[in-house]
Scaffold this motif. Structure first.
Motif, mmCIF file in Angstrom:
data_model
loop_
_atom_site.group_PDB
_atom_site.id
_atom_site.type_symbol
_atom_site.label_atom_id
_atom_site.label_comp_id
_atom_site.label_asym_id
_atom_site.label_seq_id
_atom_site.Cartn_x
_atom_site.Cartn_y
_atom_site.Cartn_z
ATOM 1 N N ARG A 182 0.829 -1.209 0.000
ATOM 2 C CA ARG A 182 0.000 0.000 0.000
ATOM 3 C C ARG A 182 0.868 1.267 0.000
ATOM 4 N NH1 ARG A 182 -5.099 1.608 1.287
ATOM 5 N NH2 ARG A 182 -5.699 -0.569 1.586
ATOM 6 N N GLU B 11 -6.309 5.710 -3.639
ATOM 7 C CA GLU B 11 -6.917 4.682 -2.805
ATOM 8 C C GLU B 11 -7.835 3.797 -3.631
ATOM 9 O OE1 GLU B 11 -7.065 2.544 0.414
ATOM 10 O OE2 GLU B 11 -6.220 4.551 0.713
ATOM 11 N N ALA B 12 -8.583 4.421 -4.531
ATOM 12 C CA ALA B 12 -9.509 3.662 -5.376
ATOM 13 C C ALA B 12 -8.749 2.735 -6.329
ATOM 14 C CB ALA B 12 -10.396 4.626 -6.173
ATOM 15 N N GLN C 102 -6.238 -4.663 -5.771
ATOM 16 C CA GLN C 102 -6.418 -5.725 -4.788
ATOM 17 C C GLN C 102 -7.576 -6.640 -5.175
ATOM 18 O OE1 GLN C 102 -6.106 -2.748 -1.270
ATOM 19 N NE2 GLN C 102 -5.604 -4.734 -0.396
ATOM 20 N N GLU C 103 -8.656 -6.055 -5.630
ATOM 21 C CA GLU C 103 -9.824 -6.841 -6.021
ATOM 22 C C GLU C 103 -9.515 -7.732 -7.215
ATOM 23 O OE1 GLU C 103 -12.799 -3.902 -6.647
ATOM 24 O OE2 GLU C 103 -13.198 -3.583 -4.501
ATOM 25 N N GLN D 259 -7.409 -0.174 -4.383
ATOM 26 C CA GLN D 259 -8.495 -1.099 -4.070
ATOM 27 C C GLN D 259 -8.834 -1.966 -5.277
ATOM 28 O OE1 GLN D 259 -9.881 -1.555 -1.093
ATOM 29 N NE2 GLN D 259 -11.253 -3.160 -1.870
ATOM 30 N N SER D 260 -8.827 -1.361 -6.462
ATOM 31 C CA SER D 260 -9.113 -2.098 -7.693
ATOM 32 C C SER D 260 -8.052 -3.161 -7.960
ATOM 33 C CB SER D 260 -9.182 -1.124 -8.873
ATOM 34 O OG SER D 260 -9.370 -1.824 -10.082
#
Length: 387
Positions: free
Chosen positions: A356, A366-367, A373-374, A370-371
């Motif tokens: 991170r 951050e978005a 990671q998904e 997150q993407s």
């Protein structure tokens, strides 16, 4: 602040020589970011001292987004080191050509056993294979017996790690004047060949028989350069090559000067008989008794310690040669610098502990993180272990 403070090194996860090089860079103050494959637990990882001082980022380099993140890291780095077979990084699209397109000053260190070219370049191998092909393995052991495997110190770390570190540092120095990076092709087989320079020099001078084991000055043939069993079944190492050092040893050990003298040292025909006499002499005292008598002198005598015993030896303890890190003793950083000392900044960090922070430092939002990671492109861990 270490001597390499301000430098960023990207290390592709691997085993052996390359991780040790990364550990040395980290000890010397470089920011070393290890690219890991996953955050899954690994029993060996929990005690892997080569991970000390490093950050961990988990990226899927087989994905386009993972490669994109890696190349952004490369653009900010000074060095990349990897230990894969030739062509692996190129197949992923992140080989030296691609990396130097985004960072022309990048030093790209490659660590292999056989090198980037040659008939064996694409073959598998290990330390024992590389030292076998260079004459090093043949030279180690007793006469008439099979060669002795010297752990994996000679190929992996002597011929591998140390030459990779030297090559990378030399390329970094050169880039200061040229403004350009380059590829450092480190092959263990090349490094070990260089480590054999003294044997080849002695051989060229007629002073070493490369075809024989235990037949030369430094391979255990000489009675004044060998190990001897002591009364308690332990061992003493004797390295009194120079006549004045051996004379001191002989005097303290109570040896007959008419038998053990400079003339005998030079007469190879006497070596076997004198070795047998010396072996009987060493059996009269324990290892520690010999140490008390001889160690703190120019007699060139040392106790043969186990790795468990080594940290407790007064000399090692006096120099703080071992440090408690991650719950067990580890060798302290070496070499030592007078003005910019090396240090272990922290112990092993969990895989993905820095994903991170590092990616956000590259400009990922951050978005976006997150993407990633998904999608399974990047993995993070909140467990940042340190000691």
């Amino acid at each position: 602040m270490g001597v390499l403070s301000g430098y960023r090194v990207i290390e592709l996860v691997g085993m052996g020589p390359c991780p040790m090089a990364g550990m040395l860079f980290a000890d010397m103050g470089a920011e070393v970011i290890c690219i890991d494959r996953s955050v899954k637990p690994d029993p060996m990882y929990s005690k892997d001292m080569s991970r000390r001082g490093k950050k961990s980022v988990v990226l899927d380099l087989k994905s386009e987004s993972g490669r994109e993140a890696f190349m952004k890291l490369v653009a900010s780095a000074d060095v990349v080191i990897e230990g894969f077979r030739p062509g692996v990084m190129e197949k992923l699209g992140i080989g030296p050509d691609e990396c130097q397109q985004v960072n022309p000053k990048l030093v790209y260190g490659r660590m292999t056993g056989w090198g980037q070219d040659g008939p064996l370049a694409y073959n598998a191998g290990h330390d024992i294979n590389y030292i076998a092909l260079t004459g090093a393995l043949h030279a180690i052991g007793r006469k008439g017996e099979r060669p002795v495997v010297p752990l994996n110190l000679v190929g992996d770390f002597g011929g591998g790690t140390m030459f990779l570190v030297m090559g990378v540092l030399a390329a970094l120095l050169e880039s200061k004047t040229s403004g350009k990076g380059q590829v450092v092709d480190t092959a263990m087989v090349d490094g070990v060949a260089n480590l054999m320079w003294m044997c080849h020099s002695f051989s060229a001078a007629g002073l070493w028989d490369l075809s024989q084991r235990e037949n030369n000055l430094l391979d255990g043939a000489a009675y004044f350069y060998d190990t001897y069993e002591t009364k308690d079944g332990k061992y003493i190492a004797l390295g009194a090559i120079e006549p004045h050092f051996f004379a001191l040893f002989a005097e303290r050990a109570g040896l007959d000067p008419s038998r053990f003298n400079t003339a005998a040292q030079a007469d190879r025909s006497q070596w076997p008989a004198l070795k047998a006499e010396l072996a009987e002499c060493f059996r009269q005292k324990t290892r520690d008794e010999w140490s008390v008598l001889l160690e703190n002198s120019d007699a060139c005598v040392s106790p043969v310690l186990s790795a468990d015993e080594a940290p407790q030896h007064p000399h090692n303890a006096g120099r703080d040669s071992y440090l408690p890190i991650d719950g067990y003793l580890q060798p302290a950083p070496a070499p030592r610098f007078s003005r910019t000392p090396s240090a272990v900044l922290h112990g092993r960090r969990q895989q993905g502990a820095d994903t991170r922070a590092v990616l956000m430092g590259l400009g990922y939002s951050e978005a976006e993180l997150q993407s990633l990671q998904e999608q399974g492109v990047a993995e993070t861990s909140t467990a940042a272990e340190s000691v």
